[in-house]
Motif scaffolding. Structure first.
Motif, short mmCIF file in Angstrom:
data_model
loop_
_atom_site.label_atom_id
_atom_site.label_comp_id
_atom_site.label_asym_id
_atom_site.label_seq_id
_atom_site.Cartn_x
_atom_site.Cartn_y
_atom_site.Cartn_z
N PRO A 77 0.82 -1.22 0.00
CA PRO A 77 0.00 0.00 0.00
C PRO A 77 0.85 1.27 0.00
O PRO A 77 0.44 2.30 -0.53
N GLN A 78 2.03 1.21 0.58
CA GLN A 78 2.87 2.39 0.64
C GLN A 78 3.41 2.78 -0.73
O GLN A 78 3.72 3.95 -0.98
N MET A 79 3.49 1.81 -1.64
CA MET A 79 3.91 2.08 -3.00
C MET A 79 2.75 2.41 -3.92
O MET A 79 2.93 2.68 -5.09
N GLY A 80 1.52 2.37 -3.40
CA GLY A 80 0.36 2.67 -4.23
C GLY A 80 -0.04 1.54 -5.15
O GLY A 80 -0.84 1.74 -6.06
N PHE A 81 0.50 0.34 -4.94
CA PHE A 81 0.14 -0.80 -5.78
C PHE A 81 -1.34 -1.16 -5.60
O PHE A 81 -2.03 -1.51 -6.55
N THR B 237 -3.27 -9.09 4.31
CA THR B 237 -1.82 -9.31 4.35
C THR B 237 -1.22 -8.73 5.63
O THR B 237 -0.38 -9.37 6.28
N ILE B 238 -1.66 -7.53 6.00
CA ILE B 238 -1.17 -6.91 7.24
C ILE B 238 -1.50 -7.81 8.43
O ILE B 238 -0.64 -8.07 9.29
N ASP C 11 3.40 1.99 10.10
CA ASP C 11 2.89 2.85 9.04
C ASP C 11 1.64 2.27 8.40
O ASP C 11 0.68 2.99 8.12
N ASP C 12 1.66 0.95 8.15
CA ASP C 12 0.50 0.32 7.55
C ASP C 12 -0.72 0.39 8.47
O ASP C 12 -1.85 0.62 8.02
N LEU C 13 -0.49 0.17 9.75
CA LEU C 13 -1.61 0.26 10.70
C LEU C 13 -2.22 1.66 10.68
O LEU C 13 -3.44 1.82 10.75
#
Length: 655
Positions: free
Chosen positions: A476-480, A491-492, A537-539
């Protein structure tokens, strides 16, 4: 043999090289004149016979006493260690005056002061050149200068303290009363160049403090975690080789990922993937000059044929980094082999293409004035990637086993194509737009079909595998995919279940099961600290901000007493492991702090729409997604739409 814990060391440096000093006041690691030079002090990887400089109160026991407390002087890289003894209080300040020019001469300045009482002090200077192999000839030169020389290397000691030679070491014993101060200055010089100029230690310390005070004053970060962010930024600056702008991953080699194990690597080089996150961190905290210098280093290093792109280079952009072992060094706490050079430099790691292009994108967006050939280089990289993206590779973790189709590598190949399409669409480059749009869709579909486990609702480490990998947190951080995509949330959650340690930290990948030995080695390793920051960051991105903050603040407690982090945390021994201090860990810390502050600002803005980010103490010129370690480049349209909407949990409730 050295028994100091890795976190018992503190860093000093001069933007050309660095030294590690233990709690006992022993300088146990230093390479002169550059980070990648052979060491002159290597007790860190052996014992005192491999080079050390012990300075502190004369101990009544066989082992030197650890400092009662220590700190950096303000926001600087000058280390102050204090011993409170039964006879009095002693303070030692250690510094390396920084300089950013090629002609710099490295100095280690050590200032010893009796704060109270009457304290007996010993200095034992025992350098050993060429990683502990070469014992220098010691002689007294004109005046009070001591020369320690062997082959091309020479060290000069300046001190007014009575000093004598014994067993190839220089000893100084003295007793200080309250208010007394003595100094030691050690200077490196190529042996054929003759004596270096004498410097005034107190003036050198004052210059060091002024340099760092001026540098820190440029930081624009004013958030909740300013102390931790400032210390991490200072550490990143200290790992910079100023003449070229390259940043080493760490100033050390062969500090083990498992105590007593064989996962021991040389990190005194510049990894391209570090460029992306380092550039982002520097830009978002106000350091545009450093970011520009780093981007220029990157362009010089990768210039040439895209097929010869390496994952890492030397600090000057050097390509050949042959790996060898040093059998004469027993290793940190018996962790063997000790390695210099890094054989992974020749590996195929497809994700690097995405990271290089992401870096160029960010530099362009920030108006850093990157070289006009950067656009042509970017197109050339994608032309090569178009023919090779579907090949197996060694992946982000540099496995030394069979190549695999790593999901992270494919995601970053998608990033490379996506960012280049946007470059062409902007009119700044020419390329086969429609063909590459189809390529982008093909890679995306390939990952979603072959890298995703529908039964467990998670992406996997590689195609056909059931194992997980912490690099999946970057999806998600790469915008994929957008953060609220069910596959991302799944996944998280799967990584939290399957890769968490008892402390709630994150392993890079399992070291048992089908992934055991994926890197061609035996043994275990600790929790990879950058991966744990990625999870935080994902959370935050999926709206679980409180959980993210709790994890982040737990990670802050793992720093040592002067705010430094190694590469990993051993949850069983409850200690830091891996090379130290680690740039990747400190970059991830900075990015997580910024992301959490931004998440808080976004929540406050939503509650009070009239409040601006500037009024909340946040910069109002940030670009990219609302959170993320990389936070570079616009996400795809689907993700961009999500970022404007309320975050949702896995069960669909709005946060």
């Amino acid at each position: 043999m050295s028994h100091s814990r890795i976190e018992d060391y503190a860093l000093i440096g001069d933007l050309h090289t660095a030294a590690l000093i233990s709690r006992t006041g022993s300088l146990d690691w230093a390479c002169f004149p550059r980070f990648d030079s052979a060491s002159a002090f290597a007790e860190l990887l052996g014992d005192e016979t491999h080079g050390s400089w012990q300075l502190g109160p004369l101990s009544h026991s066989s082992a030197p006493a650890p400092a009662t407390h220590r700190r950096y002087v303000g926001d600087s890289l000058a280390l102050e260690s204090t011993w409170v003894t039964t006879d009095g209080t002693l303070q030692i300040t250690d510094a390396m005056p920084p300089a950013e020019h090629d002609a710099h001469i490295p100095h280690v300045v050590r200032i010893v002061k009796a704060v109270s009482g009457r304290v007996t002090v010993r200095s034992c200077l025992r350098p050993r050149f060429d990683y502990g192999l070469v014992r220098p000839r010691v002689s007294k030169e004109a005046g009070e200068r001591w020369l320690l020389v062997a082959g091309p290397d020479a060290l000069w000691l300046d001190t007014s303290v009575p000093t004598h030679v014994r067993d190839g070491a220089l000893y100084s014993d003295l007793t200080l009363s309250e208010g007394d101060t003595v100094t030691f200055t050690l200077t490196y010089r190529n042996s054929h160049q003759g004596p270096p100029p004498v410097i005034a230690p107190e003036a050198a310390l004052a210059m060091t403090l002024a340099y760092w005070e001026g540098w820190v004053s440029r930081c624009t970060y004013q958030g909740e975690y300013r102390e931790a962010v400032i210390r991490s930024l200072i550490t990143l600056k200290a790992l910079t080789y100023a003449p070229t702008g390259g940043i080493v991953a760490a100033p050390t080699t062969s500090l083990p990922e498992e105590i007593g194990g064989e996962r021991n690597w040389d990190y005194r080089f510049c990894w391209l993937r570090d460029a992306a996150i380092t550039l982002s961190s520097l830009l978002r905290t106000g350091y545009r000059d450093e970011a520009r210098h780093w981007a220029a280093w990157l362009l010089r290093a990768v210039a040439g044929d895209p097929s010869t792109l390496q994952i890492m280079y030397g600090i000057t952009g050097k390509r050949r980094l042959p790996e060898s072992e040093l059998p004469h060094l027993p290793g940190y706490m018996g962790s063997r082999p000790v390695r210099i050079g890094n054989g992974a430099a020749s590996q195929l790691q497809l994700d690097v293409y995405g990271e290089v292009i992401e870096t160029l994108t960010r530099a362009r967006q920030a108006g850093l004035g990157v070289d006009e050939t950067a656009a042509d280089l970017q197109v050339a990289l994608v032309e090569w990637l178009e023919q090779h993206w579907d090949e197996p590779d060694e992946g982000v973790w540099e496995v030394r086993g069979p190549r695999r189709h790593f999901v992270h590598s494919k995601v970053m190949a998608w990033v490379a194509v996506d960012r280049t399409i946007k470059l062409i669409e902007s009119g700044e480059a020419a390329g086969p737009l429609e063909r590459w749009r189809e390529l982008r869709d093909t890679i995306h579909q390939d990952v979603c079909e072959r890298g995703y486990d529908q039964q467990r609702n998670t992406f996997t480490q590689s195609y056909g595998s059931r194992e997980l990998d912490a690099s999946l947190l970057l999806i998600p951080q790469m915008g994929f995919l957008p953060p609220d995509d069910g596959r991302v949330v799944g996944t998280i959650e799967a990584i939290q279940r399957e890769l968490s340690t008892q402390d709630g930290l994150i392993l890079r990948y399992p070291t048992t099961g089908e992934t055991a030995g994926v890197d061609g080695l035996t043994g275990d390793e600790g929790a990879f600290l950058a991966c744990s920051f990625w999870l935080a960051d994902d959370l935050a991105m999926i709206g679980r901000t409180e959980k993210a903050r709790q994890l982040f603040e737990r990670l802050l407690t793992l720093r040592n007493d002067v705010g430094l982090l190694a590469e990993e945390w051993d949850p069983r021994r409850r200690r830091q492991v891996g090379n130290f201090p680690q740039a990747f860990s400190h970059v991830a810390l900075v990015d997580s702090a910024v992301a959490l502050d931004r998440a808080s600002a976004t929540a406050q803005t939503a509650a009070s729409p009239t409040l601006t980010l500037r009024e909340l103490g946040q910069p109002d010129s940030t670009a990219g997604p609302a959170a993320g370690v990389y936070d570079m480049g616009p996400p795809p349209e689907k993700a961009a739409a999500h970022l404007a909407a309320p975050a949702r949990t896995a069960d669909g409730e709005t946060q």
